[in-house]
Design a protein around this motif. Structure first.
Motif, PDB file in Angstrom:
ATOM      1  N   ILE A 344     -92.991-108.036  53.010  1.00 52.34           N
ATOM      2  CA  ILE A 344     -91.708-108.657  53.340  1.00 52.34           C
ATOM      3  C   ILE A 344     -90.599-107.634  53.114  1.00 52.34           C
ATOM      4  CG2 ILE A 344     -90.163-110.583  52.819  1.00 52.34           C
ATOM      5  CD1 ILE A 344     -92.859-111.747  51.400  1.00 52.34           C
ATOM      6  N   GLU A 345     -89.728-107.501  54.095  1.00 57.76           N
ATOM      7  CA  GLU A 345     -88.619-106.547  53.994  1.00 57.76           C
ATOM      8  C   GLU A 345     -87.537-107.115  53.078  1.00 57.76           C
ATOM      9  OE1 GLU A 345     -87.624-103.046  54.356  1.00 57.76           O
ATOM     10  OE2 GLU A 345     -88.726-103.491  56.204  1.00 57.76           O
ATOM     11  N   THR A 346     -87.106-106.338  52.079  1.00 64.78           N
ATOM     12  CA  THR A 346     -86.007-106.723  51.195  1.00 64.78           C
ATOM     13  C   THR A 346     -85.018-105.564  51.113  1.00 64.78           C
ATOM     14  OG1 THR A 346     -86.877-105.862  49.099  1.00 64.78           O
ATOM     15  CG2 THR A 346     -87.692-108.021  49.830  1.00 64.78           C
ATOM     16  N   SER A 347     -83.882-105.810  50.460  1.00 59.51           N
ATOM     17  CA  SER A 347     -82.878-104.750  50.312  1.00 59.51           C
ATOM     18  C   SER A 347     -83.395-103.602  49.455  1.00 59.51           C
ATOM     19  CB  SER A 347     -81.604-105.329  49.691  1.00 59.51           C
ATOM     20  OG  SER A 347     -81.889-105.937  48.437  1.00 59.51           O
ATOM     21  N   ALA A 348     -84.419-103.883  48.639  1.00 60.56           N
ATOM     22  CA  ALA A 348     -84.995-102.850  47.779  1.00 60.56           C
ATOM     23  C   ALA A 348     -86.257-102.242  48.372  1.00 60.56           C
ATOM     24  CB  ALA A 348     -85.293-103.432  46.405  1.00 60.56           C
ATOM     25  N   GLY A 349     -86.543-102.578  49.630  1.00 54.09           N
ATOM     26  CA  GLY A 349     -87.765-102.091  50.255  1.00 54.09           C
ATOM     27  C   GLY A 349     -88.748-103.229  50.472  1.00 54.09           C
ATOM     28  N   ARG A 350     -89.925-102.907  50.937  1.00 62.75           N
ATOM     29  CA  ARG A 350     -90.928-103.932  51.214  1.00 62.75           C
ATOM     30  C   ARG A 350     -91.652-104.354  49.945  1.00 62.75           C
ATOM     31  NH1 ARG A 350     -93.703-102.175  57.033  1.00 62.75           N
ATOM     32  NH2 ARG A 350     -91.710-101.999  58.161  1.00 62.75           N
ATOM     33  N   VAL A 351     -91.893-105.664  49.853  1.00 65.57           N
ATOM     34  CA  VAL A 351     -92.666-106.214  48.742  1.00 65.57           C
ATOM     35  C   VAL A 351     -93.868-106.945  49.308  1.00 65.57           C
ATOM     36  CG1 VAL A 351     -90.636-106.420  47.252  1.00 65.57           C
ATOM     37  CG2 VAL A 351     -91.321-108.365  48.692  1.00 65.57           C
ATOM     38  N   LYS A 352     -94.877-107.146  48.472  1.00 70.59           N
ATOM     39  CA  LYS A 352     -96.117-107.776  48.922  1.00 70.59           C
ATOM     40  C   LYS A 352     -95.994-109.302  48.887  1.00 70.59           C
ATOM     41  CE  LYS A 352     -99.022-103.980  47.252  1.00 70.59           C
ATOM     42  NZ  LYS A 352    -100.120-103.597  46.321  1.00 70.59           N
ATOM     43  N   GLY A 353     -96.706-109.920  49.806  1.00 68.07           N
ATOM     44  CA  GLY A 353     -96.777-111.368  49.838  1.00 68.07           C
ATOM     45  C   GLY A 353     -98.170-111.824  50.222  1.00 68.07           C
ATOM     46  N   THR A 354     -98.538-113.016  49.769  1.00 70.43           N
ATOM     47  CA  THR A 354     -99.842-113.598  50.087  1.00 70.43           C
ATOM     48  C   THR A 354     -99.623-114.917  50.817  1.00 70.43           C
ATOM     49  OG1 THR A 354    -100.836-112.601  48.123  1.00 70.43           O
ATOM     50  CG2 THR A 354    -102.033-114.408  49.161  1.00 70.43           C
ATOM     51  N   VAL A 355    -100.275-115.085  51.952  1.00 70.10           N
ATOM     52  CA  VAL A 355    -100.154-116.308  52.736  1.00 70.10           C
ATOM     53  C   VAL A 355    -100.946-117.426  52.071  1.00 70.10           C
ATOM     54  CG1 VAL A 355    -100.684-117.380  54.965  1.00 70.10           C
ATOM     55  CG2 VAL A 355     -99.819-115.021  54.870  1.00 70.10           C
ATOM     56  N   VAL A 356    -100.332-118.608  51.979  1.00 65.53           N
ATOM     57  CA  VAL A 356    -101.012-119.788  51.438  1.00 65.53           C
ATOM     58  C   VAL A 356    -100.775-120.958  52.378  1.00 65.53           C
ATOM     59  CG1 VAL A 356    -100.767-119.009  49.046  1.00 65.53           C
ATOM     60  CG2 VAL A 356     -99.034-120.509  50.027  1.00 65.53           C
ATOM     61  N   GLY A 357    -101.678-121.928  52.324  1.00 61.33           N
ATOM     62  CA  GLY A 357    -101.479-123.159  53.071  1.00 61.33           C
ATOM     63  C   GLY A 357    -100.426-124.013  52.423  1.00 61.33           C
ATOM     64  N   LEU A 358     -99.887-124.958  53.182  1.00 62.78           N
ATOM     65  CA  LEU A 358     -98.860-125.851  52.681  1.00 62.78           C
ATOM     66  C   LEU A 358     -99.432-127.244  52.469  1.00 62.78           C
ATOM     67  CD1 LEU A 358     -95.913-124.687  54.949  1.00 62.78           C
ATOM     68  CD2 LEU A 358     -96.239-124.208  52.505  1.00 62.78           C
ATOM     69  N   PRO A 359     -98.954-127.958  51.464  1.00 64.75           N
ATOM     70  CA  PRO A 359     -97.843-127.611  50.567  1.00 64.75           C
ATOM     71  C   PRO A 359     -98.265-126.706  49.422  1.00 64.75           C
ATOM     72  CG  PRO A 359     -98.680-129.769  49.997  1.00 64.75           C
ATOM     73  CD  PRO A 359     -99.461-129.323  51.207  1.00 64.75           C
ATOM     74  N   PHE A 360     -97.280-126.069  48.793  1.00 68.48           N
ATOM     75  CA  PHE A 360     -97.552-125.364  47.540  1.00 68.48           C
ATOM     76  C   PHE A 360     -97.910-126.381  46.445  1.00 68.48           C
ATOM     77  CE2 PHE A 360     -94.502-122.590  49.714  1.00 68.48           C
ATOM     78  CZ  PHE A 360     -95.059-121.338  49.544  1.00 68.48           C
ATOM     79  N   ILE A 361     -97.106-127.454  46.391  1.00 67.88           N
ATOM     80  CA  ILE A 361     -97.263-128.497  45.363  1.00 67.88           C
ATOM     81  C   ILE A 361     -97.179-129.860  46.037  1.00 67.88           C
ATOM     82  CG2 ILE A 361     -96.303-129.532  43.260  1.00 67.88           C
ATOM     83  CD1 ILE A 361     -97.315-126.727  42.786  1.00 67.88           C
ATOM     84  N   SER A 362     -98.097-130.761  45.717  1.00 67.93           N
ATOM     85  CA  SER A 362     -97.997-132.128  46.179  1.00 67.93           C
ATOM     86  C   SER A 362     -98.679-133.047  45.181  1.00 67.93           C
ATOM     87  CB  SER A 362     -98.619-132.309  47.569  1.00 67.93           C
ATOM     88  OG  SER A 362     -98.518-133.667  47.976  1.00 67.93           O
ATOM     89  N   ASN A 363     -97.889-133.967  44.630  1.00 70.55           N
ATOM     90  CA  ASN A 363     -98.421-134.964  43.711  1.00 70.55           C
ATOM     91  C   ASN A 363     -98.272-136.361  44.277  1.00 70.55           C
ATOM     92  OD1 ASN A 363     -99.037-133.037  41.665  1.00 70.55           O
ATOM     93  ND2 ASN A 363     -96.872-132.938  41.161  1.00 70.55           N
ATOM     94  N   GLU A 364     -98.245-136.462  45.606  1.00 70.65           N
ATOM     95  CA  GLU A 364     -98.106-137.773  46.243  1.00 70.65           C
ATOM     96  C   GLU A 364     -99.340-138.614  45.934  1.00 70.65           C
ATOM     97  OE1 GLU A 364     -97.653-136.920  50.354  1.00 70.65           O
ATOM     98  OE2 GLU A 364     -96.098-135.437  50.003  1.00 70.65           O
ATOM     99  N   PRO A 365     -99.132-139.878  45.583  1.00 70.55           N
ATOM    100  CA  PRO A 365    -100.285-140.737  45.289  1.00 70.55           C
ATOM    101  C   PRO A 365    -101.095-141.049  46.530  1.00 70.55           C
ATOM    102  CG  PRO A 365     -98.221-142.004  45.257  1.00 70.55           C
ATOM    103  CD  PRO A 365     -97.834-140.560  45.425  1.00 70.55           C
TER     104      PRO A 365
END
Length: 365
Positions: A344-365
Motif C-alpha cells: 500500500i502506498e503511503t507518504s512514508a513509502g510502501r507498507v505491506k498488507g494482507t488480504v482478508v475476507g469480510l467481515p473482520f469482526i462479526s458477533n451477530e447472533p
C-alpha cells in the motif's frame, strides 16, 4: 456553499461535552464523547447509542408506492409485508450505484433510509419516474429522528427503556411499531456494526425524549460518536456510500448480492448486473486489508502487487478490536484470496498488507 446542518440532539450532545466536526459534506455531528476506543469497546461488549439522524430519510405514500419502487430498485418490494424490509440499490442504466437503500414497509407508507450525501440525488432519480403513478414522494430527514442502539445488550435496553419485547427476534431490516407516552416509535433491526443492533425512529420533535428514555432508565448506556461508529462499521465490513459505494461501482463488485433479487423482473441497471452474474465476473472485489504499519492508510491510497497497481483503499482505521490498522479496499481478482500479499502506498513509502475476507469482526447472533 451549503449551510452546516445539526441534528435535533445537538444541544444534548453539547451539554455532554461532545466534540463536533463536519461529516457527510455538511452535517456537524458528534465525533466523540470521551475516548473513541472506549466507546468502540462499549458496543462490542455491552451497549452504546448513537445519533444517526443525519441519515437521509425518504417517504413514499399512496396506492402505487410498492409497485412503483419495485420496478426501479434491485430488490423485491411488492412482496414485503407490513413490518418487513430489505436492502437494495438504485442504479444507473449501466449498473452503477446511485444510492444504497434500506427499505422499510408499513401499512400505508414505505420509508427509505439512504446516505446523507446523496439523498437529493436519490429523490431526483425516483421523482423523475413518477408519471402516471399514484405515488407521493417526499424527503423527511428534517421531520424524522434516528438513534442507533448497538451491542450484545441492546435488546435488554430496548425492553427496559421502551418495553419492546420483540426486538431480539426481529430479522434484519424488519421492524416493530409502537406508541409510547403518546409518541410513535419504530424499531428496525440492523447489523451495520457487526453486533446485534437497532435503528430507532421517531419524530424529530420527540428525539430528545427518546434519548433521555434510553440513557436515564438504564445504567451503563454509553453515547458513541461518529469516529467509534466508523471503526465499528469497518470492522464489520459494511460498505458506506461515499467511500466503498460510488457511481463508479457495480453492486457485485462490492459483494452486495443480498441487495439484489435475481428472480424479479426488470429494474434500472438489471441487464448489466445479470450479465455480470451469469455470463462473467467482476474484475475487482471489495476486501479487507490488515496493514503492517503503525498508522492507517489514506483513502484512495494505491495498492500494488509487486510493481502492478491492482486496487485502492476506500476506508482505513486503527482497529480497537484487532489492535492494528485495517482497511476496506477494492482489489483485482488476482489478489482477492485471503492471505494474498499486497503493498500500500503511503507518504512514508510502501507498507505491506494482507488480504482478508469480510467481515473482520462479526458477533451477530
Amino acid at each position: 456553499m451549503k449551510g452546516i446542518k445539526i441534528t435535533p440532539l445537538y444541544s444534548i450532545h453539547n451539554k455532554l461535552g461532545a466534540t463536533f466536526d463536519v461529516r457527510h459534506e455538511d452535517w456537524n455531528v458528534a465525533v466523540k464523547f470521551t475516548d473513541p476506543i472506549a466507546e468502540h469497546h462499549a458496543v462490542r461488549n455491552d451497549v452504546g447509542i448513537a445519533d444517526v439522524s443525519y441519515f437521509g430519510t425518504l417517504r413514499l405514500t399512496r396506492e402505487d408506492r410498492a409497485k412503483f419502487l419495485h420496478r426501479l430498485i434491485s430488490n423485491d418490494v411488492e412482496n414485503l409485508a407490513n413490518g418487513e424490509g430489505n436492502y437494495a440499490t438504485l442504479l444507473t442504466n449501466r449498473g452503477k450505484i446511485i444510492g444504497d437503500l434500506r427499505v422499510y414497509v408499513f401499512n400505508d407508507t414505505i420509508y427509505i433510509s439512504t446516505a446523507p450525501e446523496n439523498v437529493g440525488q436519490v429523490f431526483a432519480e425516483l421523482d423523475k419516474y413518477i408519471i402516471a403513478d399514484d405515488v407521493e414522494l417526499s424527503v423527511e430527514t428534517e421531520n424524522v429522528g434516528t438513534i442507533g442502539v448497538y451491542g450484545p445488550n441492546s435488546p435488554e435496553l430496548l425492553q427496559a427503556a421502551l418495553g419492546i419485547d420483540e426486538a431480539s427476534t426481529l430479522p434484519e431490516y424488519h421492524s416493530v411499531y409502537c406508541e409510547i407516552e403518546d409518541r410513535w416509535v419504530s424499531c428496525v433491526r440492523t447489523n451495520i456494526v457487526g453486533e446485534c443492533g437497532y435503528h430507532i425512529y421517531t419524530s424529530a420533535t420527540a428525539l430528545e425524549w427518546l434519548w433521555e428514555k434510553l440513557t436515564s432508565e438504564c445504567d451503563g448506556v454509553v453515547p458513541i460518536g461518529w469516529d467509534a461508529a466508523e471503526t465499528l462499521r469497518i470492522e464489520a465490513g459494511t460498505p458506506r456510500y461515499g467511500a466503498e459505494l460510488t457511481d463508479a461501482v457495480i453492486p457485485l463488485e462490492a459483494e452486495l448480492e443480498h441487495a439484489i433479487d435475481f428472480e424479479k423482473g426488470c429494474y434500472i441497471g438489471q441487464e448489466i448486473v445479470a450479465r455480470m452474474k451469469y455470463r462473467g465476473h467482476p474484475n475487482r472485489l471489495l476486501r479487507g486489508l490488515v496493514i503492517d504499519a503503525e498508522k492507517p492508510a489514506q483513502q484512495n491510497a494505491p495498492i500494488f502487487n509487486e510493481d502492478k497497481e491492482i486496487g485502492w483503499v476506500t476506508s482505513s482505521v486503527y482497529s480497537p478490536t484487532l489492535s492494528k490498522p485495517i482497511a476496506l479496499a477494492y482489489v483485482r481478482m488476482v489478489v482477492t484470496e485471503p492471505g494474498s500479499k499486497v503493498q500500500i502506498e503511503t507518504s512514508a513509502g510502501r507498507v505491506k498488507g494482507t488480504v482478508v475476507g469480510l467481515p473482520f469482526i462479526s458477533n451477530e447472533p
